[in-house]
Design an enzyme around this catalytic site. Structure first.
Site, PDB file in Angstrom:
ATOM      1  N   PHE A 136      -5.826  46.801  56.970  1.00 54.19           N
ATOM      2  CA  PHE A 136      -7.009  47.511  57.442  1.00 54.19           C
ATOM      3  C   PHE A 136      -6.585  48.372  58.619  1.00 54.19           C
ATOM      4  O   PHE A 136      -6.006  47.875  59.582  1.00 54.19           O
ATOM      5  CB  PHE A 136      -8.101  46.539  57.867  1.00 54.19           C
ATOM      6  N   ASP A 189       1.126  48.871  62.767  1.00 51.77           N
ATOM      7  CA  ASP A 189      -0.237  48.815  63.288  1.00 51.77           C
ATOM      8  C   ASP A 189      -0.425  47.458  63.954  1.00 51.77           C
ATOM      9  O   ASP A 189      -0.530  46.430  63.287  1.00 51.77           O
ATOM     10  CB  ASP A 189      -1.230  49.012  62.132  1.00 51.77           C
ATOM     11  N   LYS A 198      -8.015  47.443  70.582  1.00 53.46           N
ATOM     12  CA  LYS A 198      -8.651  46.132  70.738  1.00 53.46           C
ATOM     13  C   LYS A 198      -8.354  45.494  72.087  1.00 53.46           C
ATOM     14  O   LYS A 198      -8.940  45.848  73.092  1.00 53.46           O
ATOM     15  CB  LYS A 198      -8.293  45.230  69.559  1.00 53.46           C
TER      16      LYS A 198
END
Length: 401
Positions: free
Chosen positions: A145, A230, A258
């Site tokens: 994702f 990522d 994040k």
């Protein structure tokens, strides 16, 4: 009663009242909210009805220092009272210091940083960066994702996310995660980048098999492609190390967000070696990226993780959680590192487990029907760990697992 909320006081709306107002005023992109949260402290939050919960999701791996950490509050307050937004016609001390600090933490030699506002923006920028190689193909693992914008979505394999918005930017090739042979078959001299997560978070915390990242690094070197990792979810101490790839490989491109800002929106692209200079003036930009306040927040997070020994704490607390959760026979597998934990249940009762946990005062997440994900703040206390392990069997009982 202490902690109760006046059900008729318009200045103190209840969970139900805020939920109804939400339905009428916000677009239905997330479905109805489970709760209306009004405050937090450390790893604990309180809803609009006064009920307390232990937050084992941490804003989906965002709240590195939990809620209302004094160091983060002070840094943001001081910076906002000094210099808030200046645009990227100018720079600031926090912006430069953060870029230098991130390069120090990566510890992989010369590099440069682009600062954005989120994970999807970081991946969008990195996607554009790969086009500057003169090649177009990106080879990506299934189950990953990478975001919801059109470019980042093109890199995400889940059909339910992609199909409503196709055609998406190409040329993207998906291969099974962890399959080095499939990766080798897909990579060619037209491949701009290989994009992987060291641990797939949204898939339910699925670590890369041993040797997989090394194989990807070797393929990138052989083909002239970039290796892009990522670490939006896994980076900034989440796994008990600053980065999940640490000690395994050196990427050419690293994307973060994040936990970097501990709750303040910020993302980053780190280009190492030749990738550091692929983006040139006019190739990309952002109005808010790299603002003094966001950078001050990120610096406060990094300093606090270092000064409070939170990497070591994440490793120890995560090990205790994995050991305790896996001891129940209704859990068939426990995965992850540090305080990023995924577990498989014997039945597809994850939704019921989330509900039962919430009823008992614990916030957990369901990435798939038979999987639970935990990504609590790194400040989660040992007492909270033990209390959750004591509550876990009853939660599974209540859920009918």
């Amino acid at each position: 009663m202490s902690g109760s909320t006046d059900q008729t006081d318009p200045t103190n709306p209840t969970n139900r009242q805020l939920g109804e107002r939400y339905t009428h005023s916000l677009m239905n992109t997330f479905g109805p909210p489970k709760l209306a949260l009004v405050r937090g402290e450390g790893a604990h939050v309180w809803d609009a009805d006064g009920k307390e919960y232990v937050d084992l999701l941490g804003g989906i791996a965002v709240n590195t220092l939990g809620h209302a950490h004094p160091a983060l509050v002070a840094a943001v307050t001081e910076q906002m009272s000094t210099l808030g937004h200046i645009s990227n016609f100018f720079t600031s001390g926090p912006q430069v210091e953060l870029a230098e600090t991130l390069l120090r933490l990566v510890g992989a030699g010369p590099g440069k940083v682009f600062l954005a506002n989120s994970g999807t923006e970081a991946n969008e920028a990195a996607f554009k960066l790969t086009r500057r190689t003169g090649r177009t193909q990106v080879v990506v693992a299934e189950g990953g994702f990478h975001g919801r914008t059109m470019g980042a979505l093109a890199l995400t394999s889940k059909a339910a996310y992609r199909e409503p918005f196709e055609p998406l930017p190409g040329h993207v090739t998906f291969v099974p995660y962890g399959d080095a042979d499939a990766l080798r078959e897909a990579v060619s001299d037209q491949t701009a980048a290989i994009l992987l997560e060291p641990i797939q978070g949204e898939a339910g915390v699925v670590p890369a098999p041993d040797g997989y990242l090394h194989a990807a690094r070797a393929l990138a070197d052989e083909s002239g492609a970039l290796l892009w990792l990522d670490e939006v979810q896994t980076g900034m101490g989440r796994t008990g190390e600053w980065f999940a790839h640490a000690g395994q490989v050196v990427p050419d491109v690293l994307t973060l967000a994040k936990g970097l800002g501990g709750g303040y929106p910020i993302g980053a692209v780190i280009g190492l070696g030749r990738a550091a200079d692929l983006l040139e003036p006019g190739n990309h930009g952002t109005t808010f990226g790299g603002s003094p306040v966001a950078c001050a927040a990120a610096l406060a997070v990094i300093r606090t993780v270092e000064s409070e020994g939170l990497l070591e704490h994440a490793r120890a607390a995560g090990e205790r959680l994995r050991e305790g959760l896996g001891a129940d026979p209704r859990v068939t597998e426990v995965r992850g590192r540090g305080l990023l934990i995924g577990l498989d249940l014997v039945s597809e009762t994850a939704a019921a487990v989330v509900d039962a946990a919430q009823e008992a005062g614990w916030i957990v997440n369901m990435p798939t029907p038979d999987r639970i994900r935990l990504a609590p703040p790194l400040v989660l206390t040992d007492a909270d760990v033990e209390a959750f392990l004591q509550a876990w069997p009853a939660i599974l009982d209540k859920a009918g697992t």
